[in-house]
Design a protein around this motif. Structure first.
Motif, short mmCIF file in Angstrom:
data_model
loop_
_atom_site.label_atom_id
_atom_site.label_comp_id
_atom_site.label_asym_id
_atom_site.label_seq_id
_atom_site.Cartn_x
_atom_site.Cartn_y
_atom_site.Cartn_z
N ILE A 100 54.50 81.00 45.30
CA ILE A 100 54.73 79.60 44.91
C ILE A 100 53.40 78.89 44.69
O ILE A 100 53.22 78.14 43.73
N ALA A 101 52.44 79.13 45.60
CA ALA A 101 51.12 78.50 45.47
C ALA A 101 50.40 78.98 44.21
O ALA A 101 49.80 78.19 43.48
N HIS A 102 50.48 80.27 43.94
CA HIS A 102 49.83 80.83 42.75
C HIS A 102 50.39 80.21 41.47
O HIS A 102 49.69 80.09 40.48
N ALA A 103 51.67 79.86 41.51
CA ALA A 103 52.31 79.28 40.32
C ALA A 103 51.89 77.83 40.09
O ALA A 103 52.24 77.22 39.09
N GLY A 104 51.11 77.28 41.05
CA GLY A 104 50.63 75.90 40.90
C GLY A 104 51.67 74.86 41.25
O GLY A 104 51.49 73.68 40.97
N VAL A 105 52.78 75.28 41.89
CA VAL A 105 53.85 74.35 42.24
C VAL A 105 53.44 73.48 43.42
O VAL A 105 53.72 72.28 43.46
N ALA A 106 52.77 74.09 44.40
CA ALA A 106 52.38 73.36 45.61
C ALA A 106 51.33 74.18 46.33
O ALA A 106 51.12 75.36 46.03
N SER A 107 50.65 73.53 47.30
CA SER A 107 49.71 74.27 48.14
C SER A 107 50.51 75.25 49.00
O SER A 107 51.73 75.13 49.13
N ARG A 108 49.83 76.21 49.60
CA ARG A 108 50.55 77.18 50.41
C ARG A 108 51.25 76.50 51.60
O ARG A 108 52.38 76.83 51.94
N ARG A 109 50.57 75.52 52.21
CA ARG A 109 51.17 74.81 53.34
C ARG A 109 52.42 74.05 52.91
O ARG A 109 53.44 74.07 53.58
N LYS A 110 52.34 73.38 51.75
CA LYS A 110 53.50 72.65 51.23
C LYS A 110 54.61 73.64 50.86
O LYS A 110 55.80 73.36 51.07
N ALA A 111 54.22 74.79 50.31
CA ALA A 111 55.21 75.81 49.95
C ALA A 111 55.96 76.29 51.19
O ALA A 111 57.18 76.50 51.15
N GLU A 112 55.24 76.44 52.29
CA GLU A 112 55.88 76.87 53.54
C GLU A 112 56.92 75.84 54.00
O GLU A 112 58.01 76.21 54.44
N LYS A 113 56.59 74.57 53.86
CA LYS A 113 57.53 73.52 54.25
C LYS A 113 58.76 73.52 53.34
O LYS A 113 59.90 73.35 53.80
N LEU A 114 58.54 73.75 52.04
CA LEU A 114 59.65 73.82 51.10
C LEU A 114 60.61 74.95 51.47
O LEU A 114 61.83 74.81 51.39
N ILE A 115 60.04 76.08 51.89
CA ILE A 115 60.86 77.22 52.30
C ILE A 115 61.67 76.88 53.55
O ILE A 115 62.89 77.07 53.60
N VAL A 116 60.98 76.37 54.56
CA VAL A 116 61.64 76.02 55.83
C VAL A 116 62.73 74.98 55.61
O VAL A 116 63.79 75.00 56.26
N ASP A 117 62.49 74.06 54.68
CA ASP A 117 63.46 72.99 54.40
C ASP A 117 64.63 73.45 53.53
O ASP A 117 65.49 72.66 53.15
N GLY A 118 64.64 74.76 53.18
CA GLY A 118 65.76 75.30 52.41
C GLY A 118 65.76 74.92 50.94
O GLY A 118 66.83 74.89 50.31
N LYS A 119 64.59 74.66 50.39
CA LYS A 119 64.51 74.22 49.00
C LYS A 119 64.07 75.33 48.04
O LYS A 119 63.80 75.08 46.87
N VAL A 120 64.01 76.56 48.58
CA VAL A 120 63.58 77.70 47.76
C VAL A 120 64.67 78.76 47.72
O VAL A 120 65.26 79.10 48.75
N LYS A 121 64.93 79.26 46.53
CA LYS A 121 65.91 80.34 46.37
C LYS A 121 65.24 81.57 45.77
O LYS A 121 64.37 81.45 44.89
N VAL A 122 65.66 82.73 46.22
CA VAL A 122 65.22 84.00 45.66
C VAL A 122 66.45 84.74 45.18
O VAL A 122 67.38 85.00 45.96
N ASN A 123 66.49 85.02 43.89
CA ASN A 123 67.65 85.68 43.27
C ASN A 123 68.95 84.94 43.59
O ASN A 123 69.99 85.53 43.89
N GLY A 124 68.87 83.60 43.56
CA GLY A 124 70.05 82.76 43.73
C GLY A 124 70.43 82.47 45.17
O GLY A 124 71.36 81.70 45.42
N LYS A 125 69.73 83.06 46.13
CA LYS A 125 70.05 82.84 47.54
C LYS A 125 68.95 82.03 48.22
O LYS A 125 67.77 82.33 48.04
N THR A 126 69.35 81.03 49.00
CA THR A 126 68.38 80.20 49.72
C THR A 126 67.67 81.02 50.78
O THR A 126 68.30 81.76 51.54
N VAL A 127 66.35 80.89 50.83
CA VAL A 127 65.53 81.63 51.79
C VAL A 127 64.78 80.64 52.66
O VAL A 127 64.15 79.71 52.15
N THR A 128 64.84 80.81 53.97
CA THR A 128 64.13 79.91 54.88
C THR A 128 63.15 80.66 55.79
O THR A 128 62.50 80.05 56.64
N GLU A 129 63.06 81.97 55.60
CA GLU A 129 62.19 82.80 56.43
C GLU A 129 60.80 82.91 55.81
O GLU A 129 60.64 83.38 54.68
#
Length: 242
Positions: free
Chosen positions: A8-37
């Motif tokens: 996510i950080a490499h894609a320029g979407v957010a810093s790595r720390r912000k990307a981690e928060k997005l994941i924990v907050d359930g705002k990221v999906k991988v292959n259509g499934k929400t990932v929080t780990e």
């Protein structure tokens, strides 16, 4: 396989720390499934969405631009003024500037689509030399320039230079050419420091960033960074934030 937050950080979407928060907050999906780990790893074949928007799996690119005066250090401007990305029309990737140079300041600025790299260089403790040449109205004394190295508080913000040096003076015009090196990148820092001394900056140019300079370039020109230059900057920043 790479960690999801790094992709996510490499894609320029957010810093790595912000990307981690997005994941924990359930705002990221991988292959259509929400990932929080946070330990989740993905490959180039996985589809990643952040807040419902697919991220592009672009290869990271890195450019050096000689920014002219009168250009905004952004990818867009609501007032229709020229922005730095206007000077790289052939670049297809979604690049953005690393840090900024003021509208009236010319010189070296880096652009990339690698958010992690950008955040590393912008870390407040990275201590990469940023070398500026300022033309001042009035001729500061050596003692006054020493004050910039000691640091001073302007509008409640502590500002400090790493090095200062008078390159030349013009007694008739009452102007000076001064080299100033910073590790920080605070808003209008050089101008504010000289204003505080009573010597307004007439012209300002960033001539060097780390080991990079503007050799062979005119205002408005750009070039891709060489792989060893990217590696050098990364190592320089990583060594200083340890």
């Amino acid at each position: 396989m790479e960690r999801l937050q790094k992709v996510i950080a490499h894609a320029g979407v957010a810093s790595r720390r912000k990307a981690e928060k997005l994941i924990v907050d359930g705002k990221v999906k991988v292959n259509g499934k929400t990932v929080t780990e946070l330990g989740t790893k993905v490959s180039s074949n996985d589809d990643v969405e952040v807040e419902g928007v697919p991220i592009d799996k672009e290869q990271p690119v890195y450019y050096l631009l000689y920014k002219p005066r009168g250009v905004i250090s952004s990818v867009s401007d609501d007032k229709g003024r020229k922005v730095v990305t206007d000077y790289l029309p052939e670049v297809e990737e979604r690049i953005f500037p690393i840090g900024r140079l003021d509208y009236d300041t010319s010189g070296l600025i880096l652009l990339t689509n690698d958010g992690e790299f950008a955040n590393l260089l912008m870390h407040p403790k990275h201590e990469v030399d940023k070398v500026y040449i300022a033309k001042t109205k009035g001729i500061p004394t050596k003692d006054q320039l020493q004050q910039l190295k000691k640091g001073l508080t302007v509008d409640g913000e502590y500002l400090k230079a790493v090095h200062t040096k008078i390159m030349s003076t013009d007694g008739k015009k009452n102007t000076a050419i001064v080299q100033i090196i910073l590790h920080e990148g605070k808003n209008r820092q050089v101008r504010r420091m000289f204003d505080a001394l009573g010597y307004p900056v007439d012209k300002l140019k960033r001539e060097r960033y780390g080991s990079l300079d503007l050799k062979g370039l005119n205002a408005g020109d750009y070039r891709p960074l060489k792989p060893f230059e990217v590696k050098q900057l990364r190592q320089m920043a990583e060594e200083n934030v340890k």
